[in-house]
Design a protein around this motif. Structure first.
Motif, mmCIF file in Angstrom:
data_model
loop_
_atom_site.group_PDB
_atom_site.id
_atom_site.type_symbol
_atom_site.label_atom_id
_atom_site.label_comp_id
_atom_site.label_asym_id
_atom_site.label_seq_id
_atom_site.Cartn_x
_atom_site.Cartn_y
_atom_site.Cartn_z
ATOM 1 N N THR A 123 28.278 -1.780 -26.408
ATOM 2 C CA THR A 123 28.453 -0.366 -26.050
ATOM 3 C C THR A 123 27.791 -0.178 -24.683
ATOM 4 N N PRO A 124 28.542 -0.246 -23.601
ATOM 5 C CA PRO A 124 27.958 -0.330 -22.251
ATOM 6 C C PRO A 124 26.947 0.745 -21.912
ATOM 7 N N CYS A 125 27.189 1.982 -22.320
ATOM 8 C CA CYS A 125 26.309 3.080 -21.917
ATOM 9 C C CYS A 125 25.202 3.373 -22.927
ATOM 10 N N ARG B 86 22.920 8.284 -23.086
ATOM 11 C CA ARG B 86 23.822 7.490 -22.245
ATOM 12 C C ARG B 86 23.107 7.039 -20.971
ATOM 13 N N HIS B 87 23.143 5.732 -20.717
ATOM 14 C CA HIS B 87 22.643 5.150 -19.474
ATOM 15 C C HIS B 87 23.610 4.028 -19.114
ATOM 16 N N CYS B 88 24.606 4.350 -18.310
ATOM 17 C CA CYS B 88 25.663 3.383 -18.019
ATOM 18 C C CYS B 88 25.203 2.365 -16.974
ATOM 19 N N ARG C 224 29.162 -4.258 -14.250
ATOM 20 C CA ARG C 224 30.290 -4.045 -15.150
ATOM 21 C C ARG C 224 30.912 -5.376 -15.577
ATOM 22 N N GLU D 4 33.497 5.894 -16.688
ATOM 23 C CA GLU D 4 32.436 5.300 -17.490
ATOM 24 C C GLU D 4 32.975 4.925 -18.870
ATOM 25 N N ALA D 5 32.165 4.166 -19.616
ATOM 26 C CA ALA D 5 32.539 3.772 -20.969
ATOM 27 C C ALA D 5 32.392 4.949 -21.927
ATOM 28 N N SER E 73 31.614 6.848 -25.577
ATOM 29 C CA SER E 73 30.497 6.750 -26.525
ATOM 30 C C SER E 73 30.982 6.335 -27.912
ATOM 31 N N GLU F 293 38.195 -0.725 -20.656
ATOM 32 C CA GLU F 293 37.509 0.127 -21.620
ATOM 33 C C GLU F 293 38.439 0.493 -22.770
#
Length: 606
Positions: free
Chosen positions: A91-93, A112-114, A120, A509-510, A512, A542
């Motif tokens: 889960t990237p973020c 969330r912290h991408c 990436r 962004e990714a 959630s 994604e």
């Protein structure tokens, strides 16, 4: 008297007509020379501009005619490798590997912290070893394959509370929970006795904070209530993944330092069953966020500490005095925010948000928490910090309260009052959108016969406007997560007013959620709208991450982007075919794609 020269002779003036000819000749010569120079420099300028355009692939200018670009976008074909098996639940973020970089204060590291652009991943997230096609709804509500969500910690820690139970190759969900030892059905029956509005269509949308494996939200589906189950990625291991594997709406999230990604005055009910959120700490800021997203006249349900502390305080490792104090603090905080105790029995307490603004108007200026000032945008909810104040509903909205909005299912097809807040929004535009999507979905079902069957349960509309796609599918055995871009006009409030659910998101962004959580992704012109901000390759990667193996994507796009999307999709092991729209126009096409089921080799190291 005539002017004289220095010799006192009269000055001689030539005839005006005699000097007109040389002046005209001189003017023509200068114009010709200027034209010559201009042609040289302009041709040089155009040469460099042409080179720049050829070097950079740009989105075609959108014109009123919507003419089809003569040269569709072309991209290089590339086969994406598999990520390492360590990334099977990436889960990237909300990546646990990055938690140490962020503050422990208020558990903000769980927000969330991408990752930055240079971190990436350009690889395909693999399924776990032994992954199987998910069990179909409604059977999936009660069981799922163990190898699809291979976590033992939650099973060992919560087995005594009947959250789930491992039996052979499957996890089974008995419907238990910390606060409903007799099963979720009995728990909700008791709740319905306290809140009659749950039974007549008055309550349609709900949010469950700290949802566990989403048994509460799953039970409410049979009662006509659509719930967003919310939980962070924490030591409970994959609560949201379990929920989605079961076919129940859920999203990763936590109330910490930022607003939840939902508009104000949207949910009819909010629920916390021993969710362990410290409601009265930090000035009550978490409860203020619940107040923001809850509709006027909406209900907040709490079970667990400190409710019924008189009978449970010994089991909570505390004293009766402490629990009594906590309950009084909670009641005082709720009263200061214009909540009233609606009903209470056994372990369940229900408070109701003010139905109108009368209570807020009577609050003294020095009251805490204060009312938010006019500069606070109520619906701003994408990376928006929580503020220690209460959002007051706009008094111009007369049909926003739970008892004022039409009951379900009538509200689905009635133009909401808040559509007037949107530029170009009107009852006519709403009706036109509804009619359009009914035609489109009818066409989609011809192109994808699985749509409307038990093969497709979890659906996402990646860039909805009014939720028309979801509304057209309302009779099918599926649910839709409606996504509104954080850069688009704010139409998500209208989606909720219709009795549907959704979230704000930025597709640069990714999302959630966990990998492999949706059966169908639908987008309508997303790349046309967002390609100048978001690189197409990363959006498609994604989509691959969150799409289940054998899942589908319906990609409705301008002809300029369709071939490029198909090329990238091929490199992701997708099979795609290009189809005509229901109108058969050249400027727009439909890609119907299916993700293949594959397994990572032991050598995958990306």
């Amino acid at each position: 008297m005539k002017q004289k020269d220095r010799d006192a002779k009269p000055a001689i003036h030539p005839d005006k007509r005699s000097r007109a000819v040389p002046l005209a000749v001189l003017l023509v010569a200068l114009c010709g020379f200027s034209f010559y120079l201009g042609s040289i420099f302009c041709s040089e300028k155009n040469r460099y501009v042409t080179k720049e355009v050829q070097k950079a692939v740009e989105t075609p200018t959108v014109t009123k005619s919507n003419s089809v670009p003569s040269n569709p976008l072309q991209v290089k074909s590339d086969n994406f490798p598999a990520c390492s098996i360590d990334y099977q639940d990436y889960t990237p973020c909300t990546d646990p590997k990055r938690w140490k970089k962020y503050s422990m204060h208020r558990l903000s590291f769980l927000e969330r912290h991408c990752p930055p652009l240079f971190e990436r991943k350009e690889c395909l997230v693999p399924p776990p070893d032994g992954y199987k096609v998910p069990i179909r709804w409604p059977k999936s509500r009660d069981e799922c394959w163990y190898r699809n969500v291979p976590y033992d910690w939650i099973n060992k820690q919560k087995s005594n509370q009947n959250w789930l139970r491992k039996e052979g190759e499957k996890f089974r969900f008995p419907g238990g929970g910390t606060m409903f030892p007799h099963g979720v059905g009995a728990y909700v029956d008791l709740m319905q006795g306290l809140i009659p509005e749950m039974q007549d269509g008055t309550i349609r949308t709900a949010i469950d904070t700290g949802c566990g494996v989403a048994s509460w939200g799953g039970d409410l589906l049979d009662r006509g209530i659509l719930t967003v189950s919310l939980a962070p990625r924490d030591n409970h291991e994959a609560q949201v993944q379990f929920a989605l594997e079961r076919g129940i709406p859920a999203i990763l999230g936590i109330i910490s330092t930022q607003r939840l990604p939902f508009p104000s005055n949207s949910f009819d009910m909010a629920h916390c069953s021993r969710c362990l959120i410290p409601w009265t700490e930090f000035g009550g800021i978490y409860l203020q966020e619940i107040h923001r997203i809850l509709r006027p006249g909406g209900f907040w349900v709490l079970s667990g500490p400190p409710v019924n502390y008189e009978n449970h305080w010994k089991g909570w490792n505390t004293t009766i005095e402490e629990q009594k104090s906590d309950y009084e603090k909670l009641q005082d905080l709720l009263t200061s925010m214009c909540f009233t105790l609606y009903n209470q029995k056994d372990d369940i307490a229900v408070w109701q948000k003010a139905k109108d603004n009368d209570c807020y108007n009577k609050l003294a200026p020095e009251t805490y928490p204060p009312k938010c000032d006019d500069g606070t945008e109520p619906d701003s909810a994408w990376y928006t910090p929580l503020r220690p104040c209460i959002v007051i509903p706009n008094p111009k909205h007369k049909k926003l309260a739970v008892k004022s909005i039409p009951k379900w299912p009538e509200r689905l097809n009635v133009a909401p009052e808040r559509i007037g807040d949107i530029h170009g929004g009107s009852a006519g535009a709403f009706k036109h959108d509804d009619t359009k999507w009914k035609q489109r979905v009818k066409h989609y079902k011809k192109l994808l016969p699985a749509l409307g069957t038990d093969k497709i349960r979890n659906v996402m509309d990646m860039n909805t406007v009014y939720g028309g796609f979801a509304a057209a599918l309302i009779s099918d055995p599926l649910w839709v997560m409606n996504v509104v871009s954080s850069y688009s006009p704010n139409t998500l409030a209208v989606v909720y007013d219709r009795g549907l659910i959704g979230t704000y998101h930025d597709w640069c962004e990714a999302f959630s959620t966990y990998p492999r959580t949706y059966d169908l992704l639908h987008l309508d012109g997303l790349f046309t709208t967002e390609s100048q901000r978001c690189e197409m390759k990363y959006v498609l990667l994604e989509m691959d991450r969150i799409l289940r193996p054998n899942g589908y994507a319906i990609i409705r796009e301008s002809s300029y982007f369709v071939d490029a999307v198909a090329t990238i999709a091929k490199g992701m092991k997708w099979g795609c075919r290009k189809e005509e729209t229901e109108y058969g126009v050249e400027k727009e096409k439909i890609l119907v794609c299916q993700k293949k089921l594959w397994y990572a080799s032991k050598q995958s190291t990306r």
